[in-house]
Design a protein around this motif. Structure first.
Motif, mmCIF file in Angstrom:
data_model
loop_
_atom_site.group_PDB
_atom_site.id
_atom_site.type_symbol
_atom_site.label_atom_id
_atom_site.label_comp_id
_atom_site.label_asym_id
_atom_site.label_seq_id
_atom_site.Cartn_x
_atom_site.Cartn_y
_atom_site.Cartn_z
ATOM 1 N N GLU A 79 -3.528 9.728 7.162
ATOM 2 C CA GLU A 79 -4.736 9.396 7.258
ATOM 3 C C GLU A 79 -5.299 9.179 5.755
ATOM 4 O O GLU A 79 -4.736 9.594 4.598
ATOM 5 C CB GLU A 79 -5.874 10.586 7.719
ATOM 6 C CG GLU A 79 -6.075 10.294 9.083
ATOM 7 C CD GLU A 79 -6.805 9.138 9.643
ATOM 8 O OE1 GLU A 79 -7.205 8.477 8.568
ATOM 9 O OE2 GLU A 79 -7.106 8.920 10.766
ATOM 10 N N GLU A 80 -6.360 8.521 5.533
ATOM 11 C CA GLU A 80 -6.791 7.902 4.268
ATOM 12 C C GLU A 80 -8.433 7.538 4.432
ATOM 13 O O GLU A 80 -8.808 7.209 5.472
ATOM 14 C CB GLU A 80 -6.213 6.842 3.515
ATOM 15 C CG GLU A 80 -6.325 5.432 4.267
ATOM 16 C CD GLU A 80 -5.486 4.272 3.580
ATOM 17 O OE1 GLU A 80 -5.984 3.188 3.609
ATOM 18 O OE2 GLU A 80 -4.419 4.712 3.133
ATOM 19 N N ASP A 81 -9.152 7.820 3.100
ATOM 20 C CA ASP A 81 -10.487 7.354 2.925
ATOM 21 C C ASP A 81 -10.717 6.774 1.703
ATOM 22 O O ASP A 81 -10.704 7.488 0.704
ATOM 23 C CB ASP A 81 -11.411 8.523 3.484
ATOM 24 C CG ASP A 81 -12.939 8.119 3.206
ATOM 25 O OD1 ASP A 81 -13.174 6.989 3.228
ATOM 26 O OD2 ASP A 81 -13.691 9.252 3.076
ATOM 27 N N ALA A 82 -10.822 5.503 1.800
ATOM 28 C CA ALA A 82 -10.563 5.132 0.197
ATOM 29 C C ALA A 82 -11.498 3.557 0.251
ATOM 30 O O ALA A 82 -11.964 3.212 1.148
ATOM 31 C CB ALA A 82 -9.173 4.486 -0.139
ATOM 32 N N ILE A 83 -11.859 3.266 -0.944
ATOM 33 C CA ILE A 83 -12.650 2.032 -1.176
ATOM 34 C C ILE A 83 -11.907 0.742 -0.722
ATOM 35 O O ILE A 83 -12.618 -0.305 -0.508
ATOM 36 C CB ILE A 83 -13.161 1.928 -2.559
ATOM 37 C CG1 ILE A 83 -11.873 1.802 -3.788
ATOM 38 C CG2 ILE A 83 -14.164 3.172 -2.954
ATOM 39 C CD1 ILE A 83 -12.402 1.529 -5.096
ATOM 40 N N SER A 84 -10.768 0.767 -0.806
ATOM 41 C CA SER A 84 -9.842 -0.548 -0.066
ATOM 42 C C SER A 84 -8.449 0.308 0.486
ATOM 43 O O SER A 84 -8.295 1.588 -0.097
ATOM 44 C CB SER A 84 -9.681 -1.526 -1.086
ATOM 45 O OG SER A 84 -8.769 -0.908 -2.214
ATOM 46 N N PRO A 85 -7.743 -0.492 1.317
ATOM 47 C CA PRO A 85 -6.871 0.044 1.866
ATOM 48 C C PRO A 85 -5.593 0.766 0.872
ATOM 49 O O PRO A 85 -5.208 0.268 -0.195
ATOM 50 C CB PRO A 85 -6.025 -1.003 2.771
ATOM 51 C CG PRO A 85 -7.276 -1.774 3.096
ATOM 52 C CD PRO A 85 -7.879 -1.603 1.943
ATOM 53 N N LEU A 86 -5.164 1.813 1.456
ATOM 54 C CA LEU A 86 -4.028 2.352 0.569
ATOM 55 C C LEU A 86 -2.594 2.153 1.328
ATOM 56 O O LEU A 86 -1.995 1.155 1.487
ATOM 57 C CB LEU A 86 -4.169 3.814 0.110
ATOM 58 C CG LEU A 86 -5.333 3.875 -0.964
ATOM 59 C CD1 LEU A 86 -5.704 5.391 -0.981
ATOM 60 C CD2 LEU A 86 -4.716 3.411 -2.326
ATOM 61 N N TRP A 87 -1.987 3.373 1.877
ATOM 62 C CA TRP A 87 -0.819 3.391 2.575
ATOM 63 C C TRP A 87 -0.777 3.885 4.092
ATOM 64 O O TRP A 87 0.341 4.544 4.527
ATOM 65 C CB TRP A 87 0.203 4.198 1.680
ATOM 66 C CG TRP A 87 0.240 3.538 0.320
ATOM 67 C CD1 TRP A 87 0.667 2.441 -0.071
ATOM 68 C CD2 TRP A 87 -0.459 4.197 -0.846
ATOM 69 N NE1 TRP A 87 0.496 2.383 -1.488
ATOM 70 C CE2 TRP A 87 -0.264 3.507 -1.976
ATOM 71 C CE3 TRP A 87 -1.303 5.432 -0.851
ATOM 72 C CZ2 TRP A 87 -0.608 3.819 -3.180
ATOM 73 C CZ3 TRP A 87 -1.679 6.020 -2.204
ATOM 74 C CH2 TRP A 87 -1.384 5.236 -3.254
ATOM 75 N N LYS A 88 -2.170 4.007 4.546
ATOM 76 C CA LYS A 88 -2.119 4.727 5.854
ATOM 77 C C LYS A 88 -1.164 4.091 6.894
ATOM 78 O O LYS A 88 -0.807 3.052 7.000
ATOM 79 C CB LYS A 88 -3.415 4.446 6.398
ATOM 80 C CG LYS A 88 -3.704 5.087 7.632
ATOM 81 C CD LYS A 88 -5.105 5.049 8.360
ATOM 82 C CE LYS A 88 -5.172 5.718 9.784
ATOM 83 N NZ LYS A 88 -6.702 5.726 10.246
ATOM 84 N N GLY A 89 -0.435 4.957 7.475
ATOM 85 C CA GLY A 89 0.758 4.694 8.653
ATOM 86 C C GLY A 89 2.122 4.364 7.927
ATOM 87 O O GLY A 89 3.083 4.475 8.517
ATOM 88 N N GLY A 90 2.097 4.371 6.578
ATOM 89 C CA GLY A 90 3.272 4.348 5.978
ATOM 90 C C GLY A 90 4.061 5.468 5.934
ATOM 91 O O GLY A 90 3.694 6.657 5.625
ATOM 92 N N ARG A 91 5.540 5.312 5.690
ATOM 93 C CA ARG A 91 6.334 6.381 5.626
ATOM 94 C C ARG A 91 7.205 6.060 4.280
ATOM 95 O O ARG A 91 8.130 4.912 4.254
ATOM 96 C CB ARG A 91 7.351 6.654 6.819
ATOM 97 C CG ARG A 91 6.767 7.348 8.091
ATOM 98 C CD ARG A 91 7.432 7.416 9.067
ATOM 99 N NE ARG A 91 6.801 8.185 10.363
ATOM 100 C CZ ARG A 91 5.794 7.644 11.228
ATOM 101 N NH1 ARG A 91 5.411 6.418 11.114
ATOM 102 N NH2 ARG A 91 5.538 8.422 11.963
ATOM 103 N N PHE A 92 7.419 7.099 3.600
ATOM 104 C CA PHE A 92 8.296 6.928 2.307
ATOM 105 C C PHE A 92 9.128 8.189 1.948
ATOM 106 O O PHE A 92 8.737 9.357 2.222
ATOM 107 C CB PHE A 92 7.337 6.825 1.108
ATOM 108 C CG PHE A 92 6.339 5.684 1.144
ATOM 109 C CD1 PHE A 92 6.556 4.351 0.907
ATOM 110 C CD2 PHE A 92 5.062 6.143 1.733
ATOM 111 C CE1 PHE A 92 5.351 3.506 1.047
ATOM 112 C CE2 PHE A 92 4.087 4.786 1.730
ATOM 113 C CZ PHE A 92 4.382 3.650 1.512
#
Length: 376
Positions: A71-84
């Motif tokens: 999950e994320e909450d940000a002013i623009s998209p980060l990496w939601k759904g990503g796996r690293f």
């Protein structure tokens, strides 16, 4: 005060500190009350930005050797759904080292995979592990300019992470408990069906009667707008409402003639006998009371105690009406089936006398308006 919090870049002053502690306490209370992982993540991702004045926040879960940005909450998209891979991202570093990371300039820190960050607004970050001893995830916050997270901000983050860890554990335990409870429920339902079958094997003429009463009872309860749990309770009671007949001689149950007063008095003991069988089993306690009362009547003329109106459990009244209805439309040793019309006439003629009028109305709506037919 919210604007001060959201734009905070300096150490706390007293008024901000007090307000932050009040907000943090509220968030901790919210997290303590939730039992759902999605709710935990929602609460955390929103509160992180509010309480740290950051431009973004992520909630990361550990999945074996991978970091899942859930999950994320940000002013623009980060990496939601990503796996690293754990070793390739800062959240993995935080979990593997079991301590926070504070990075004022991401481009000057070798732990940061620059290519992943280039397309984002992130210039600085702070991240803490969820569970410090055996991390199960991490919470991160990000700024769009160079910023070194203050000790107070790290403390706030860690409190959120620690509380989230407890909430996640609670949600896990709640899920396990729910699964175990359902398994137990299914096992007990199987036991009820087995008991019902034993009774019906004694009386082949009424084979399937309890099952049909259960299904009619549930349909009526649903028609009356009862909750799913309450409908399920009525169904279970219907399945075993005649369990007390297990102690009555088979020749009486299948007698092809009218019972003598003595014989009928013996048959009338079955509600109490059924209650005694079920009452000491906690799972069956609500069912036991319904079984005990299913031959009571609205005007107090029923048995075993002559209860009337609101002295009779509504569930027992539903099962009682379903029992009468099913009996009349089915074959009995002493008479042929009387049919749907006769059953409806009986209910309508005794509406408000023997039978609760609301329940009779529900049956009428089902049969006449909705075309309900009793299952075979």
């Amino acid at each position: 005060m919210d604007d001060v919090l959201l734009n905070r870049r300096e150490p706390f002053n007293n008024s901000i500190y007090i307000y932050t502690m009040e907000r943090l306490l509220h968030v901790v209370q919210e997290l303590s009350a939730t039992r759902d992982l999605t709710d935990v993540m929602d609460i955390v991702r929103h509160s992180v930005r509010d309480l740290t004045g950051s431009d973004g926040a992520t909630f990361v879960l550990r999945e074996n050797n991978f970091c899942y940005y859930a999950e994320e909450d940000a002013i623009s998209p980060l990496w939601k759904g990503g796996r690293f891979p754990m070793e390739s991202c800062i959240s993995g570093w935080v979990m593997m080292n079991q301590k926070p990371a504070v990075i004022e300039d991401i481009f000057a820190d070798s732990r940061i995979p620059i290519d992943v960050y280039k397309k984002t607004f992130v210039k600085s970050l702070a991240m803490v592990p969820i569970k410090t001893n055996d991390p199960i995830g991490a919470i991160g916050c990000y700024w769009s300019e160079n910023h070194s997270a203050t000790p107070e901000q790290i403390k706030v983050l860690q409190v959120l992470a620690d509380t989230a860890a407890i909430a996640i554990d609670n949600s896990h335990y709640q899920s396990v408990i729910a699964i175990k409870a359902r398994q137990l429920e299914e096992a007990m339902d199987g036991t009820m069906l087995a008991i019902a079958n034993i009774v019906e094997h004694k009386d082949l003429y009424t084979s399937g009667h309890q099952r049909r009463v259960a299904m009619i009872s549930m349909a009526v309860a649903e028609e009356m707008g009862w909750s799913p749990d309450r409908c399920e309770t009525v169904f279970r009671a219907g399945i075993v409402h005649d369990i007390g007949k297990i102690g009555i001689p088979s020749e009486l149950l299948s007698k092809p003639a009218k019972l003598t007063p003595f014989e009928f008095a013996l048959v009338k003991t079955h509600p109490e006998a059924g209650y005694k069988i079920l009452k000491d089993i906690p799972f069956f306690l609500p069912t036991a009371q319904i079984v005990l009362q299913h031959h009571e009547r609205f005007n107090g003329s029923g048995y075993p105690y002559g209860l009337g109106r609101d002295k009779i459990l509504p569930e027992a009244q539903v099962v009682g009406v379903a029992d009468v209805f099913e009996s009349m439309i089915s074959h009995r040793p002493y008479r042929p089936a009387l049919g749907m019309e006769a059953a409806m006439d009986e209910l309508l003629m005794n509406r408000g006398i023997l039978y609760n009028p609301d329940i009779v109305d529900a049956v009428v709506n089902l049969v006449k308006d909705k075309g309900y037919r009793v299952p075979e």
